[in-house]
Design an enzyme around this catalytic site. Structure first.
Site, short mmCIF file in Angstrom:
data_model
loop_
_atom_site.label_atom_id
_atom_site.label_comp_id
_atom_site.label_asym_id
_atom_site.label_seq_id
_atom_site.Cartn_x
_atom_site.Cartn_y
_atom_site.Cartn_z
N LYS A 194 10.93 24.37 50.43
CA LYS A 194 10.97 24.46 51.83
C LYS A 194 10.93 23.38 52.80
O LYS A 194 11.77 23.17 53.77
CB LYS A 194 9.68 25.54 52.34
CG LYS A 194 9.77 27.04 51.90
CD LYS A 194 10.96 27.57 52.26
CE LYS A 194 11.12 29.00 51.67
NZ LYS A 194 12.34 29.69 52.12
N SER A 211 10.17 27.49 56.49
CA SER A 211 9.07 27.91 56.39
C SER A 211 8.01 26.90 57.17
O SER A 211 8.02 25.63 57.03
CB SER A 211 8.29 28.18 54.83
OG SER A 211 6.92 28.22 54.89
N TYR A 270 6.76 25.59 45.63
CA TYR A 270 7.38 26.39 46.75
C TYR A 270 7.47 25.59 48.06
O TYR A 270 8.41 25.39 48.75
CB TYR A 270 6.43 27.74 47.05
CG TYR A 270 6.99 28.69 48.22
CD1 TYR A 270 6.14 28.11 49.49
CD2 TYR A 270 7.78 29.52 48.13
CE1 TYR A 270 6.57 28.86 50.52
CE2 TYR A 270 8.28 30.18 49.20
CZ TYR A 270 7.63 29.78 50.66
OH TYR A 270 7.98 30.54 51.62
N ASN A 287 15.22 29.02 46.06
CA ASN A 287 14.74 28.56 47.47
C ASN A 287 15.59 27.32 47.82
O ASN A 287 15.80 27.21 48.98
CB ASN A 287 13.36 28.13 47.52
CG ASN A 287 12.38 29.24 47.32
OD1 ASN A 287 12.70 30.38 46.71
ND2 ASN A 287 11.11 29.26 47.21
N1 LIG Z 1 6.40 36.09 54.13
C1 LIG Z 1 6.11 34.88 54.64
O1 LIG Z 1 4.81 34.54 55.06
C2 LIG Z 1 7.13 33.87 54.65
C3 LIG Z 1 6.80 32.60 55.60
C4 LIG Z 1 7.72 31.60 55.64
C5 LIG Z 1 9.04 31.80 55.21
N2 LIG Z 1 9.22 32.90 54.34
C6 LIG Z 1 10.70 32.98 53.62
O2 LIG Z 1 11.13 34.06 53.96
C7 LIG Z 1 12.26 34.50 53.20
C8 LIG Z 1 12.05 35.92 53.00
O3 LIG Z 1 10.58 36.12 52.52
P1 LIG Z 1 9.85 37.50 52.59
O4 LIG Z 1 8.37 37.30 52.78
O5 LIG Z 1 10.48 38.52 53.22
O6 LIG Z 1 9.85 37.98 51.00
P2 LIG Z 1 10.63 39.15 50.18
O7 LIG Z 1 10.22 38.86 48.85
O8 LIG Z 1 10.39 40.56 50.91
O9 LIG Z 1 12.12 38.59 50.32
C9 LIG Z 1 13.02 37.80 49.64
C10 LIG Z 1 14.12 37.88 49.82
O10 LIG Z 1 14.85 37.04 48.83
C11 LIG Z 1 15.67 37.68 48.19
N3 LIG Z 1 16.15 36.92 46.85
C12 LIG Z 1 15.12 36.59 45.95
N4 LIG Z 1 15.69 36.08 44.72
C13 LIG Z 1 16.90 35.91 45.12
C14 LIG Z 1 18.34 35.48 44.37
N5 LIG Z 1 17.95 35.13 43.27
N6 LIG Z 1 19.35 36.01 45.07
C15 LIG Z 1 19.62 36.53 46.37
N7 LIG Z 1 18.54 37.00 47.02
C16 LIG Z 1 17.17 36.54 46.42
C17 LIG Z 1 14.92 38.99 47.77
O11 LIG Z 1 15.87 40.12 47.30
C18 LIG Z 1 14.68 39.43 49.19
O12 LIG Z 1 15.55 39.83 49.97
C19 LIG Z 1 11.99 33.84 51.98
O13 LIG Z 1 12.96 32.60 51.98
C20 LIG Z 1 10.67 33.37 52.22
O14 LIG Z 1 10.28 31.79 51.44
C21 LIG Z 1 8.10 33.81 54.14
C1 LIG Z 2 0.28 34.08 52.08
C2 LIG Z 2 1.34 32.87 51.71
C3 LIG Z 2 2.68 32.84 52.52
C4 LIG Z 2 3.24 31.74 51.96
C5 LIG Z 2 5.00 31.75 52.45
C6 LIG Z 2 5.07 30.89 53.47
O1 LIG Z 2 6.65 30.42 53.33
#
Ligand SMILES: NC(=O)c1ccc[n+]([C@@H]2O[C@H](COP(=O)([O-])OP(=O)(O)OC[C@H]3O[C@@H](n4cnc5c(N)ncnc54)[C@H](O)[C@@H]3O)[C@@H](O)[C@H]2O)c1
Ligand SMILES: CCCCCCO
Length: 256
Positions: free
Chosen positions: A157, A140, A153, A109
């Site tokens: 972020k 995030s 985590y 991250n």
């Molecule tokens: N889903 C949420 O509520 C949320 C909220 C805020 C931020 N995020 C952020 O958004 C981004 C995408 O998350 P998501 O919810 O789509 O989850 P997800 O698990 O579907 O996607 C994670 C992505 O990161 C890639 N990844 C993980 N480890 C890796 C590595 N070592 N090298 C290259 N790629 C790698 C995965 O292959 C995937 O494409 C993340 O950074 C996550 O922290 C998600």
């Molecule tokens: C449900 C918790 C989601 C946490 C990802 C926010 O970056």
């Protein structure tokens, strides 16, 4: 200043994840020249489907793990720049959510994002005769205010938000602008179930998902709007289908 995505070359790290894939699809509604997806996920069928969305855009996939040494990242980027000649935007989206995996969470991250960003400066830095560029980092809402049951985590972020804000202030020196997109809770596999730090809250996911969330499509729509608004130093809040630029409260100034 607002940016037209027509004929632009975009590198999207983690463009096949939950948020990433719908954002890739949203980007392909614009007539980019190239969308280069770097991801640990390798799914040729999905790349084929993405290519069908817009024949005007060349979609390329290259396997990439953000935790590789920075020298490897630079070699990969050189192959891309040798082929495309120019890259306009780098989107850094890799992330994991598992507070049992402390080192891996920080490596993916934060360190991985910093290294990928640092590596592309070899090609963009105006001090080296580069053209400059645009960095879009996925932070995030937890980078603003933690989900304190996943402090590792959330800390990564917060680090992404802080690091990217510094990049934006350095833009006059490097020629590289930067902003973060900071989604709220978005329904992807990342959030279905995950470990809290030291198991302080075994039901952290269930409890969070009792509150309003957004779909990946809602997130993707806001995401690409933020890219097109292209605000250096932007702190974009993408929650429950809305898009808002956050004003950061200044408590101290280095004076330099
Ligand atoms: N889903 C949420 O509520 C949320 C909220 C805020 C931020 N995020 C952020 O958004 C981004 C995408 O998350 P998501 O919810 O789509 O989850 P997800 O698990 O579907 O996607 C994670 C992505 O990161 C890639 N990844 C993980 N480890 C890796 C590595 N070592 N090298 C290259 N790629 C790698 C995965 O292959 C995937 O494409 C993340 O950074 C996550 O922290 C998600
Ligand atoms: C449900 C918790 C989601 C946490 C990802 C926010 O970056």
């Amino acid at each position: 200043m607002p940016l037209s995505l027509t004929n632009k070359n975009v590198i999207f790290v983690a463009g096949l994840g939950g948020i990433g894939l719908d954002t890739s699809k949203e980007l392909l509604k614009r007539d980019l020249k190239n969308l280069v997806i770097l991801d640990r996920i390798n799914n040729p069928a999905v790349i084929t489907e993405l290519q069908k969305i817009n024949p005007k855009v060349t979609v390329t996939f290259i396997p990439y793990d953000v935790t590789v040494p920075i020298a490897e990242t630079k070699k990969l980027l050189k192959t891309i720049f040798d082929k495309l000649k120019t890259v306009d935007i780098l989107i850094n989206g890799a992330g994991i959510l598992d507070d049992h995996k402390i080192e891996a969470t920080i490596a993916v991250n934060y360190t991985g994002l910093v290294n990928t960003t640092t590596a592309i400066l070899d090609f963009w830095d105006i001090r080296k005769g580069g053209p400059g560029g645009i960095i879009c980092n996925i932070g995030s809402v937890t980078g603003f205010n933690a989900i304190y049951q996943v402090p590792v985590y959330s800390g990564t972020k917060a680090a992404v938000v802080n690091f990217t804000s510094s990049l934006a202030k350095l833009a006059p020196i490097t020629g590289v602008t930067a902003y973060t997109v900071n989604p709220g809770i978005t329904r992807t596999t990342l959030v279905h179930k995950f470990n809290s730090w030291l198991d302080v809250e075994p039901k952290v996911a269930e409890k969070l998902l009792e509150h309003p969330t957004q779909t990946t499509q809602e997130c993707a729509t806001s995401f690409v709007k933020a890219i097109e608004l292209n605000k250096n130093g932007g702190l974009w809040f993408l929650d429950k289908g809305t898009l808002e630029d956050i004003e950061w409260t200044k408590h101290w100034d280095s004076g330099i």
